[in-house]
Design an enzyme around this catalytic site. Structure first.
Site, PDB file in Angstrom:
ATOM      1  N   HIS A 251      -1.016   3.170  10.387  1.00 39.85           N
ATOM      2  CA  HIS A 251      -0.911   1.710  10.892  1.00 39.85           C
ATOM      3  C   HIS A 251      -2.206   1.389  11.841  1.00 39.85           C
ATOM      4  CE1 HIS A 251       3.099   2.209   9.708  1.00 39.85           C
ATOM      5  NE2 HIS A 251       3.646   2.862  10.714  1.00 39.85           N
TER       6      HIS A 251
ATOM      7  N   ASP B 288       2.324   0.220   3.393  1.00 41.28           N
ATOM      8  CA  ASP B 288       2.347   0.346   4.822  1.00 41.28           C
ATOM      9  C   ASP B 288       2.849  -0.916   5.667  1.00 41.28           C
ATOM     10  OD1 ASP B 288       1.645   0.491   7.737  1.00 41.28           O
ATOM     11  OD2 ASP B 288      -0.245   1.465   7.375  1.00 41.28           O
ATOM     12  N   HIS B 289       4.115  -0.812   6.000  1.00 41.15           N
ATOM     13  CA  HIS B 289       4.714  -2.156   6.275  1.00 41.15           C
ATOM     14  C   HIS B 289       4.079  -2.995   7.475  1.00 41.15           C
ATOM     15  CE1 HIS B 289       6.619   0.567   9.349  1.00 41.15           C
ATOM     16  NE2 HIS B 289       6.794  -0.515  10.140  1.00 41.15           N
TER      17      HIS B 289
END
Lengths: 518, 317
Positions: free
Chosen positions: A273, A210-211
């Site tokens: 996020h 999950d960047h």
């Protein structure tokens, strides 16, 4: 002879064994072990725009292992040369400054492997190719697989990696896999995906990316909370009134209407996020900064959030779609007018959710998560709203509550709002802001989130990756919201494109609270 | 006043002053930053003091520092003192300037540069000149940008800061001065050598080479370090390290290139060979045993930029 100029003593070792007398030069920093990175879906945008430019950022900073290779795996009939040219173009367009030279130095280590994802023979040839690379470049049998494909291809790739033996670790050789989100579209599909991953890989071999967790400012949440003595004593329901977490995008769904219809903002943003950021804000201090210690604490936060009953949904959530409006000087489509969107779609482009973390620390402090498309600006922030002082000493003043603001993007940094006396004979109080700007204090060019995450995967450090139980717990919560919406006869509310969402979002907060307009 | 590279950066004009009027010059700089009604806030995170000497041609060792500072402040915004001891200077001269980042209606000061040019007789006054203007609560990094003969002067400057940076590439008698520097490390605050950082790709390449070879402790290693005409000190530094780690017997050879960089390192033992060669912006590693000749490996070379190395040195500290 003099002693070591670095001020360190020489490494001692058993007398008969072959040793690297300079080995500490390789182990002394975060340079990864030798390895080969295999990118599935290497002809796609992610590889060109993010992965390879990020690798070259690592190379520029001396963080890639010297023995390193990239194998692009995809269906298109590209040659090694074509693959290298495409990647060079990507590095030039999307990489950090001066990374083209890094690519030129390493381009011989890039090769292309053409195969269908479902072709078992293609994986056998891949294994042979990787063995050759081990011999030629000294990558020591270490493999890192990256699924940069649409999720529909995950299953067949995972199956073939397991069957071909490429997923097996042995004799100190690692085999790891990086999986891009979405990790399923509900708890059932996520569990099925996780189960399939487990057929070939143990959990410690899996890196769900999950960047957001690779962003410096998200990592700074840990530093802010646990490297400073002043915040943690206040970080609980006694002092914090509520927390707002906002991820806003100014763009609409554009050409992704078809994809977005299947996900909506709650699956696309909130399940991953926002919930990841929330767990970092709400978690207890971990016993150590190790992957499992940190992730154990994060998952405890998710477990402390009850699933919603259908009758709670209207009170605890708001969903909405953007409507046609003038935005940034242009008339923009409403969601229902976008390409690929059904005329009677109920898919939400905005969602706000009140989550209650039912534990000792946060029992009376709600967390408000909000995300939407076509909001006024692209911004991600966490706002910790503190309680008012118990006694108003300054009757003529009405200062707003203190807010500790963590800006994830843009203008990364931390700000604290507090009341201050206005100079003059009267005791007037005005809100002022103490502002730390990441870019100013530490330089403008920070590494892309993918750099950090790729390096961590090579190092085997899963701290910034989502663990299976985290993903499934987040889906449990989101599934209960989606189920409530599906059972509701009400259509999503609407908001004008370019506004901060529907009016209904305000009632979620309760008396005396307002959504920030970042 | 002018706007410089990068639309968000703003550089003030230079404010000349006498050494006793430094505070007033700083105030004038801040007034210029706020002249358009901007809010001005200091964003500096370190004090930085560079001390050098003007050469016989009048060029100051710290003259390049303005450029290096542009790199340094990208990483560590600073109040910087650039002190040049100049035999040709009849009297002290000071110039103060600043660089700020424009952020809408506010300006964040990234650099307050105080350039001081002094006749040699003023050398003992440098600490007294600098100390009152160091910003409280910020770490102070001292950069000794000079050759190193006068240990007393070095110690006096070192006492100003929490961390000292030297660049041993400037040393003219490295065989003597490097051991001296090593001894200095054992007392007082930490010392970082920029040339040691510059050697990082070479050290790493040698270490990578030994990953491929079979080295037994006690094996005799022989080798040659070939360097450019100005690179004796750098070569000596690497040789000392290899000697201390490998017990290697090393010869230094001066090559044809005019610069101070290394050209090639060759190490041999027990019929095995490791060779590291500079090629453009990379170093190329070749390793071979009697049984295997490995494909050459390219590693990124040192960025070598003084400002970036300084920033790295400060990060490490």
């Amino acid at each position: 002879m003099i002693s070591d100029p670095a001020g360190q003593s020489a490494t001692s070792s058993p007398p008969q064994a072959s040793v690297n007398p300079l080995g500490d030069e390789l182990a002394g920093n975060r340079t990864a072990q030798p390895c080969a990175l295999v990118i599935f879906g290497a002809t796609g945008d992610l590889t060109k725009r993010k992965l390879v430019p990020s690798l070259m950022g690592l190379a520029k900073d001396g963080l890639l292992p010297a023995s390193f290779a990239v194998v692009g795996f995809a269906r298109r009939p590209w040659s090694d040369e074509h693959f290298r040219n495409e990647m060079l173009e990507g590095v030039g367009s999307f990489g950090r400054s001066d990374t083209r030279a890094s690519f030129e130095a390493l381009s011989d280590s890039f090769s292309y492997h053409q195969s269908d994802f479902s072709d078992a023979a293609g994986y056998e040839r891949l294994a042979e190719r990787l063995d050759e690379i081990d011999q030629q470049l000294g990558t020591k049998g270490n493999r890192l697989f990256y699924l940069a494909t649409p999720p529909s291809a995950y299953s067949v790739i995972l199956e073939n990696l397991a069957k071909s033996g490429l997923s097996r670790e042995s004799e100190g050789r690692f085999s790891r896999i990086i999986v891009e989100k979405p990790f399923g579209r509900d708890i059932a599909t996520a569990s099925a995906l996780n189960e399939q991953i487990r057929q070939g890989f143990d959990e410690n071999q899996v890196f769900r990316i999950d960047h957001y967790l690779g962003k410096e400012t998200v990592q700074n949440i840990l530093a802010l909370r646990f490297s400073n003595g002043i915040f943690e004593p206040l970080w609980n329901e006694n002092f914090v009134d509520h927390v707002q977490i906002t991820v806003a995008e100014s763009i609409g769904v554009g050409s992704r209407g078809g994809y977005f219809e299947e996900s909506g903002i709650i699956r696309d943003m909130i399940q991953n996020h926002l919930m990841q950021v929330m767990t970092l804000i709400a978690m207890e201090p971990p016993s150590a900064l190790t992957a499992d210690a940190v992730r154990d604490e994060k998952v405890k936060v998710l477990r402390a959030i009850r699933s919603f009953a259908p009758e709670e949904i209207d009170d605890a959530t708001v969903r909405a779609q953007y409507e046609r409006a003038s935005f940034e000087g242009t008339e923009v489509n409403g969601y229902l007018e976008e390409t690929g969107v059904a005329a009677d779609s109920n898919t939400e482009t905005f969602a706000a959710v009140r989550l209650c973390v039912e534990n000792w620390r946060w029992a009376k402090t709600p967390f408000f998560l909000r995300s939407g498309k076509r909001l006024p600006r692209r911004v991600t922030e966490v706002a910790i709203h503190f309680k008012q002082p118990p006694h108003h000493l300054f009757p003529d003043a009405s200062p707003k509550p203190n807010v500790l603001l963590i800006r994830v993007q843009p203008d990364e940094g931390v700000a604290l709002r507090f009341g201050s006396k206005v100079p003059g004979p009267d005791m007037r109080i005005r809100d002022v802001r103490m502002d730390f700007q990441y870019g100013t204090a530490f330089g403008a060019e920070t590494a892309d989130a993918y750099e950090r995450l790729l390096l961590d995967a090579m190092l085997g450090d899963g701290t910034l990756f989502a663990r299976r139980d985290e993903v499934e717990e987040a889906w449990r919560i989101v599934d209960s919201i989606v189920a409530g919406w599906q059972q509701s006869s009400a259509r999503p509310a609407t908001y004008a494109a370019g506004s901060w969402g529907p009016n209904a979002a305000g009632r979620l907060l309760g008396e005396g609270r307002e959504w920030r307009k970042p | 006043m002018t706007t410089i590279a990068g639309p968000q950066l703003f550089r003030t004009s230079a404010h000349a002053a006498n050494p006793g009027e430094l505070q007033q010059a700083l105030t004038a700089t801040w007034q210029e930053l706020g002249a358009a009604g901007n809010d001005v806030a200091r964003a500096v995170t370190i004090n930085f003091v560079a001390v050098g000497r003007a050469g016989s041609d009048g060029a100051a060792a710290t003259a390049d520092m303005q450029g290096a500072l542009d790199h340094l402040i990208r990483r560590s915004p600073a109040r910087a003192f650039l002190v040049t001891i100049d035999a040709a200077a009849a009297r002290p001269a000071v110039e103060v300037r600043a660089i700020a980042r424009d952020r809408g209606s506010s300006r964040h000061v990234l650099l307050e540069s105080i350039a001081v040019r002094l006749p040699p007789s003023w050398s003992p006054h440098v600490p007294g000149l600098v100390r009152p203007l160091l910003i409280n609560d910020l770490p102070t990094h001292v950069y000794w940008a000079d050759d190193w003969h006068d240990s007393a002067a070095f110690d006096a400057m070192r006492a100003l800061g929490d961390h000292t940076v030297v660049d041993s590439r400037r040393f003219t008698l490295p065989a003597v001065q490097l051991p001296e520097l090593h001894r200095a490390r054992t007392t007082g605050g930490p010392v970082t050598d920029l040339d040691w950082l510059r050697l990082r790709p070479w050290r790493r390449a040698c270490a990578e080479g030994f990953e491929r070879l079979h080295f037994l402790p006690g094996t005799t290693v022989q080798g040659v370090i070939r360097h450019g005409r100005g690179g004796t000190s750098t070569a000596t530094l690497l040789a000392h390290w290899l000697e201390s780690r490998l017990g290697a017997q090393l010869a230094l050879e001066e090559g044809e290139t005019p610069d101070s960089a290394l050209e090639n390192v060759t190490l041999r033992f027990a019929e095995q060979e490791l060779e590291v060669t500079r090629t453009g912006s990379c170093v190329l590693l070749k390793a071979s045993t009697p049984a295997v000749c490995y494909l050459p490996l390219r590693l990124p070379g040192s960025r070598g930029n003084e400002g970036e190395l300084l920033a790295a040195a400060i990060d490490i500290a």
